[in-house]
Write a protein that holds these residues in place. Structure first.
Motif, PDB file in Angstrom:
ATOM      1  N   GLN A  74     -44.631 -20.229  39.570  1.00  0.00           N
ATOM      2  CA  GLN A  74     -44.375 -21.461  38.853  1.00  0.00           C
ATOM      3  C   GLN A  74     -43.090 -22.105  39.326  1.00  0.00           C
ATOM      4  N   GLN A 107     -39.815 -23.997  38.572  1.00  0.00           N
ATOM      5  CA  GLN A 107     -38.939 -24.099  37.402  1.00  0.00           C
ATOM      6  C   GLN A 107     -38.036 -25.319  37.569  1.00  0.00           C
ATOM      7  N   GLY A 113     -52.930 -26.118  41.053  1.00  0.00           N
ATOM      8  CA  GLY A 113     -52.072 -26.063  39.863  1.00  0.00           C
ATOM      9  C   GLY A 113     -51.788 -27.428  39.268  1.00  0.00           C
ATOM     10  N   VAL A 130     -45.765 -31.080  38.928  1.00  0.00           N
ATOM     11  CA  VAL A 130     -44.440 -30.914  38.339  1.00  0.00           C
ATOM     12  C   VAL A 130     -43.574 -32.074  38.824  1.00  0.00           C
TER      13      VAL A 130
END
Length: 108
Positions: free
Chosen positions: A2, A4, A56, A59
């Motif tokens: 992931q 961050q 995914g 972000v």
């Protein structure tokens, strides 16, 4: 794996990491694929980006954000506003070169 994102980290945190001494990198508005062969830490000086891990969730991050990209992550970058960042890669120049060579030769 992931990504961050820490929005507006404390100046004390950035100073303790030595961020101002890290190299910088710039990129114009663009879309491109990328593989993080080692963990990367980045502090965004300017710009706005959306990074989408393969398979995914996108972000978003921009100016003033501290971002950590895990090793082995494959993504698509969308640089929406020109990017300028400080960055630090995990390992040293030799281990970084070895990881890239292995990837290029598809050894692992």
């Amino acid at each position: 794996m992931q990504i961050q994102v820490q929005h507006n980290p404390a100046e004390t945190q950035l100073n303790s990491l030595g961020v101002s001494k890290w190299p910088t990198w710039q990129k114009e508005v663009s879309i491109f694929d990328w593989v993080f062969h080692e963990e990367e830490q980045a502090y965004i000086l300017e710009g706005e980006c959306v990074v989408t891990p393969i398979g995914g969730t996108p972000v978003s991050f921009g100016k003033g954000d501290f971002v950590i990209f895990p090793a082995g992550l494959k993504v698509k970058w969308e640089v929406k506003q020109p990017l300028h960042k400080h960055y630090r890669l995990d390992g040293n120049a030799l281990t970084q070169a070895w990881k890239r060579l292995k990837a290029a030769l598809k050894l692992a």
